[in-house]
Scaffold this motif. Structure first.
Motif, PDB file in Angstrom:
ATOM      1  N   CYS A  94      -6.615  10.333  -3.114  1.00 42.46           N
ATOM      2  CA  CYS A  94      -5.195  10.500  -2.771  1.00 42.46           C
ATOM      3  C   CYS A  94      -4.448  11.172  -3.915  1.00 42.46           C
ATOM      4  N   ARG A  95      -4.717  10.716  -5.127  1.00 41.14           N
ATOM      5  CA  ARG A  95      -4.038  11.313  -6.287  1.00 41.14           C
ATOM      6  C   ARG A  95      -4.460  12.774  -6.459  1.00 41.14           C
TER       7      ARG A  95
ATOM      8  N   PHE B  20      -5.557   4.073   4.408  1.00 41.35           N
ATOM      9  CA  PHE B  20      -5.249   5.511   4.367  1.00 41.35           C
ATOM     10  C   PHE B  20      -6.464   6.410   4.646  1.00 41.35           C
TER      11      PHE B  20
ATOM     12  N   LEU C 230       0.826  -1.209   0.000  1.00 43.46           N
ATOM     13  CA  LEU C 230       0.000   0.000   0.000  1.00 43.46           C
ATOM     14  C   LEU C 230       0.866   1.267   0.000  1.00 43.46           C
ATOM     15  N   SER C 231       1.980   1.239   0.695  1.00 46.09           N
ATOM     16  CA  SER C 231       2.885   2.397   0.678  1.00 46.09           C
ATOM     17  C   SER C 231       3.475   2.602  -0.704  1.00 46.09           C
TER      18      SER C 231
ATOM     19  N   GLN D 222       0.793   4.113  -2.856  1.00 45.26           N
ATOM     20  CA  GLN D 222       0.620   5.541  -2.601  1.00 45.26           C
ATOM     21  C   GLN D 222       1.677   6.364  -3.338  1.00 45.26           C
ATOM     22  N   ARG D 223       2.926   5.899  -3.331  1.00 45.47           N
ATOM     23  CA  ARG D 223       3.989   6.626  -4.041  1.00 45.47           C
ATOM     24  C   ARG D 223       3.719   6.648  -5.538  1.00 45.47           C
TER      25      ARG D 223
ATOM     26  N   PRO E 106      -7.999   5.758  -3.610  1.00 44.55           N
ATOM     27  CA  PRO E 106      -6.838   6.047  -4.458  1.00 44.55           C
ATOM     28  C   PRO E 106      -7.031   7.309  -5.298  1.00 44.55           C
TER      29      PRO E 106
ATOM     30  N   PHE F 279      -6.905   0.100   0.175  1.00 46.41           N
ATOM     31  CA  PHE F 279      -6.285   1.426   0.252  1.00 46.41           C
ATOM     32  C   PHE F 279      -7.116   2.353   1.133  1.00 46.41           C
ATOM     33  N   ARG F 280      -8.435   2.323   0.947  1.00 43.96           N
ATOM     34  CA  ARG F 280      -9.321   3.192   1.724  1.00 43.96           C
ATOM     35  C   ARG F 280      -9.284   2.831   3.202  1.00 43.96           C
TER      36      ARG F 280
ATOM     37  N   LEU G 288       0.812   6.490  -6.997  1.00 41.14           N
ATOM     38  CA  LEU G 288      -0.310   7.401  -7.246  1.00 41.14           C
ATOM     39  C   LEU G 288       0.156   8.849  -7.298  1.00 41.14           C
ATOM     40  N   LEU G 289       1.068   9.192  -6.411  1.00 38.80           N
ATOM     41  CA  LEU G 289       1.513  10.578  -6.307  1.00 38.80           C
ATOM     42  C   LEU G 289       2.626  10.937  -7.283  1.00 38.80           C
TER      43      LEU G 289
END
Length: 277
Positions: free
Chosen positions: A265-266, A258, A221-222, A225-226, A262, A254-255, A228-229
Motif C-alpha cells: 500500500c505504501r 484492503f 484500518l482506515s 492506511q492514511r 501495508p 490490513f491484507r 501509511l500514505l
C-alpha cells in the motif's frame, strides 16, 4: 454585597439534577428568588431525558464520587445537536483532579466543589449563560434564514432507529475515534455512554449497518492506511498507533481488508505521488 445581576425579563430555565435536594435547598431558594425557572431531576439519565424534552438554558448536574452516569448523560447531551449548546456545570464533593478532567472532557463547562456558597454558583451561572448567549448571537445571522428540521420523536423504550439510539451511537463513536489505540471493551464503552451492550450494538446496526467492533476495526484500518500514505512512520509504529498488539496481526488484518499488504500500500502510494514530485 451582591455580585450578580438578576436575569432578563425572559424566564431563564435551569435544570438541577441531584438525587438529594436537602443540601441544595438554599441554592434552589436563591435561584427561585432571582427569577429563574427550576426543573428538578433525581438522576442523571432522568435529567438527560428532561433536557432533551424541555427548553433548558443551563444544567446543574451533581456527580457523586466514582459515579459515571453524570458524565454519560453529559456526553449524550453534547452528542445531540438540539442540546449540544446547553452549558453543563458539574456539582461535586470530590476533589479528584481525574474526575474533574473527566467531566470537562465530557463537555462540562465548569466544576463547583461542595460545600459551595449560593452566591458563587449564581455568579458562575450568569457567566455561562452570558457566554452561551454570546455564542448564539454569533451563530444566528448565518442560520436565521434556515428552518431547522423537525426532530424525530424520541422513543424512551429504545426502539431500533430511535433518536436516543442515534445519540448513543454518536457518543460511542466519539469515544472510539478519540483514541483508536485504546478502544474500550464493549461493556465498558456501553457503560460510558449510559447504556448496555445489547442496546449499543443494536444502535450501531440500525444506524451504520455494522457492529461496534466492526466500526472500530474499520476505523483503525482506515486510519492506518492514511498514516501509511501520508506519514513516514514505520509499520510497527502505525500498528501500535491504531491499537494492534503486533505488526504481524496488523499486517494480516490490513491484507484481509484492503487485499494488499501495508508495504505494498505504501509503495503504491509513493508510485502515485512520484509524477508530481
Amino acid at each position: 454585597m451582591s455580585y450578580w445581576s438578576p436575569p432578563e425579563p425572559r424566564r431563564v430555565r435551569l435544570l438541577v439534577v441531584d438525587e438529594g435536594v436537602d443540601e441544595l435547598k438554599p441554592l434552589l431558594e436563591t435561584l427561585r428568588c432571582a427569577g429563574y425557572g427550576i426543573t428538578h431531576a433525581f438522576g442523571a439519565m432522568e435529567g438527560y431525558r428532561r433536557a432533551t424534552a424541555l427548553q433548558m438554558d443551563l444544567v446543574l448536574l451533581d456527580v457523586g464520587p466514582g459515579s459515571t452516569d453524570g458524565f454519560a448523560a453529559c456526553r449524550l447531551l453534547k452528542a445531540d445537536p438540539a442540546t449540544a449548546d446547553i452549558p453543563v456545570i458539574f456539582l461535586t464533593s470530590s476533589a479528584s483532579l481525574e474526575e474533574r478532567l473527566t467531566g470537562l472532557r465530557a463537555g462540562g463547562v465548569d466544576y463547583i466543589l461542595k460545600p459551595f456558597e449560593p452566591e458563587e454558583v449564581m455568579v458562575r451561572i450568569e457567566i455561562h449563560l452570558a457566554l452561551a448567549e454570546s455564542r448564539r448571537s454569533r451563530i444566528a445571522p448565518a442560520t436565521q434564514s434556515a428552518s431547522p428540521p423537525d426532530r424525530p420523536a424520541t422513543n424512551d423504550d429504545g426502539a431500533p432507529g430511535s433518536d436516543v439510539d442515534r445519540m448513543l451511537m454518536q457518543a460511542a463513536e466519539r469515544l472510539i475515534l478519540a483514541d483508536l489505540s485504546h478502544v474500550l471493551p464493549l461493556p465498558a464503552l456501553a457503560a460510558r455512554v449510559g447504556t448496555h451492550e445489547k442496546r449499543l450494538t443494536r444502535a450501531f446496526r440500525a444506524h451504520t449497518g455494522r457492529t461496534v467492533l466492526e466500526f472500530a476495526r474499520e476505523e483503525r484500518l482506515s486510519r492506518a492506511q492514511r498514516l501509511l500514505l501520508e506519514s513516514a512512520m514505520r509499520i510497527e509504529e502505525i500498528a501500535a498507533a491504531v491499537g494492534f498488539s503486533s505488526a504481524a496481526n496488523f499486517s494480516t488484518a490490513f491484507r484481509e481488508y484492503f487485499n494488499c499488504t501495508p508495504s505494498a500500500c505504501r509503495q503504491a502510494g509513493v508510485g502515485r505521488r512520484a509524477p508530481d514530485a
